[in-house]
Each structure stands twice: as C-alpha cells, then as structure tokens.
Scaffold this motif. Structure first.
Motif, PDB file in Angstrom:
ATOM      1  N   LYS A   7       0.821  -1.211   0.000  1.00 20.97           N
ATOM      2  CA  LYS A   7       0.000   0.000   0.000  1.00 20.97           C
ATOM      3  C   LYS A   7       0.854   1.260   0.000  1.00 20.97           C
ATOM      4  N   GLU A  27      -2.352  -3.384  -9.041  1.00 20.07           N
ATOM      5  CA  GLU A  27      -2.733  -4.642  -8.391  1.00 20.07           C
ATOM      6  C   GLU A  27      -2.159  -5.846  -9.141  1.00 20.07           C
ATOM      7  N   GLU A  83      -0.258  -7.301   5.715  1.00 21.30           N
ATOM      8  CA  GLU A  83      -0.768  -6.113   5.045  1.00 21.30           C
ATOM      9  C   GLU A  83      -2.079  -6.318   4.299  1.00 21.30           C
ATOM     10  N   VAL A  84      -2.279  -7.497   3.750  1.00 21.02           N
ATOM     11  CA  VAL A  84      -3.410  -7.725   2.858  1.00 21.02           C
ATOM     12  C   VAL A  84      -4.734  -7.685   3.631  1.00 21.02           C
ATOM     13  N   ASP A  85      -5.720  -7.167   2.986  1.00 18.18           N
ATOM     14  CA  ASP A  85      -7.056  -7.158   3.574  1.00 18.18           C
ATOM     15  C   ASP A  85      -8.057  -7.391   2.446  1.00 18.18           C
ATOM     16  N   ASP A  86      -9.276  -7.028   2.643  1.00 22.25           N
ATOM     17  CA  ASP A  86     -10.307  -7.299   1.646  1.00 22.25           C
ATOM     18  C   ASP A  86     -10.314  -6.306   0.484  1.00 22.25           C
ATOM     19  N   THR A  87      -9.340  -5.406   0.434  1.00 17.73           N
ATOM     20  CA  THR A  87      -9.280  -4.468  -0.683  1.00 17.73           C
ATOM     21  C   THR A  87      -8.589  -5.072  -1.904  1.00 17.73           C
ATOM     22  N   ASN A  88      -7.770  -6.091  -1.690  1.00 16.23           N
ATOM     23  CA  ASN A  88      -7.109  -6.762  -2.800  1.00 16.23           C
ATOM     24  C   ASN A  88      -7.291  -8.271  -2.613  1.00 16.23           C
ATOM     25  N   LEU A  89      -8.472  -8.739  -2.959  1.00 15.70           N
ATOM     26  CA  LEU A  89      -8.827 -10.139  -2.729  1.00 15.70           C
ATOM     27  C   LEU A  89      -7.965 -11.102  -3.529  1.00 15.70           C
ATOM     28  N   LYS A  94      -4.676 -11.524  -1.737  1.00 18.03           N
ATOM     29  CA  LYS A  94      -4.932 -12.345  -0.552  1.00 18.03           C
ATOM     30  C   LYS A  94      -5.062 -13.817  -0.945  1.00 18.03           C
TER      31      LYS A  94
END
Length: 197
Positions: free
Chosen positions: A25, A51, A111-117, A120
C-alpha cells in the motif's frame, strides 16, 4: 531477450524490492517510476494495473523461495535435514535474506485485507503450497521409518510455519536475530525429541 521483456523484468525487479521492503500500500506508482526511470505509461504497457503488478511481484518472490528451498530439501537424505532446511531458510531471513525485506508471505499476510482479494488469494495459495511441502516431508519420513507413525503432519506443519513466521516478525521488529534463533533452536529440539524416531 527482447527489449519489452527486459523492461518488464526491470519493473518487476524494482517493484518486488519496493513492495517487500516498503509495503504494497505504501509503494506508489511514482516510487516505481523513480526506481525504474520509466514513465507510468511504460509500466502500464506491461502491467494492467498496480494490483496486477503486486500479484506478479508476490508470485515471483514466492517462486524464488520455493525453488531455492526445494533444491536444498532434495539435496538432503533424511527427514531431519529436510526439516532443518525449512528452519534455516527462516533464520536466514534476518541474517542473509534470499529476498530483501524478509518473508514475502508474512509481509503480505500482515498487510493484505479485503481491498485486494486476488493478492490475498495468492498468499493463501502460497501458504497451502508451503504447508503441503512440510506435510509431505513428514509423510515421507513415516514411509521411510524416520518419523513416528502417530505424528500428525498437519499439526507439525502448522506449528512450524506459525512459530517461524512469529519469530521472523519479532526479530524484524526488534532488529535482532535473537528471537528467530530461539525459535529455530526450539523447533530443532522438538523435531529431534518428539517427531523423529
């Protein structure tokens, strides 16, 4: 190698270093253009979006780690040494990292969350490959009468990976080898005393 392939490889190399040290990010496209000397348009000719570049960079890092680790594991003749290869890899993240910035899987997981599935999902797939590799070492050890028949390979893989990742996180946070060394020594003793025959 064609000019376009050279350019793409350069972008991927610089982005990989930035993502794994600065974060996905926190790394802007401007950071990547500064590192490569290319324009945003030149980068977008090779990667559909930031992405897509993140995903390719992560996969490149994990592939490099898996290839290096598999070569070391295949060179060993027994379960103990194969498992110790995994431990030594994690210990090297602090003292002599294969990839600058530490464990790419740990970095993405934090770092990863649900914004870049998709990223993830790639991290989940890498974890599955890693876990399966450790489980396979244990299963093969049972076949060759080097590991106790009652040893649960899923439990061993989960404890090893989670403990090692925690040790890397603690050592990186404190800028010291001591925590990962404690973890690796503990796991080596556990493997010898409770897993191997």
């Amino acid at each position: 190698m064609r000019s376009s392939e050279i350019t793409k490889a350069k972008v991927l190399k610089e982005a990989t270093n930035l993502f794994n040290t600065k974060g996905y990010k926190s790394t802007s496209l401007s950071d990547i253009t500064d590192a490569t000397g290319l324009t945003k348009g030149a980068i977008y000719r090779h990667f559909e979006s930031k992405e897509c570049l993140e995903i390719e960079a992560f996969q490149k890092m994990m592939q490099a780690i898996f290839v290096a680790l598999n070569e070391k594991i295949k060179a060993q003749n027994n379960t103990r040494d194969k498992l110790f290869c995994v431990l030594n890899l994690f210990q090297s993240y602090i003292t002599n990292p294969l990839i600058i910035g530490g464990c790419p899987l740990l970095n993405v997981a934090v770092e990863v969350d649900d914004t870049n599935l998709e990223l993830k999902q790639k991290a989940q797939q890498a974890l599955t490959v890693f876990r399966d590799s450790v489980e396979r070492i244990i299963i093969n050890g049972k076949t060759h009468k080097q590991v106790g028949a009652l040893v649960n390979e899923k439990l061993v893989a989960t404890i090893m990976i989670s403990t090692l990742e925690g040790g890397v996180m603690m050592s990186k946070l404190q800028n010291s080898n001591s925590d990962i060394e404690i973890v690796v020594n503990h796991l080596k003793n556990w493997i010898v005393s409770d897993i191997l025959l």
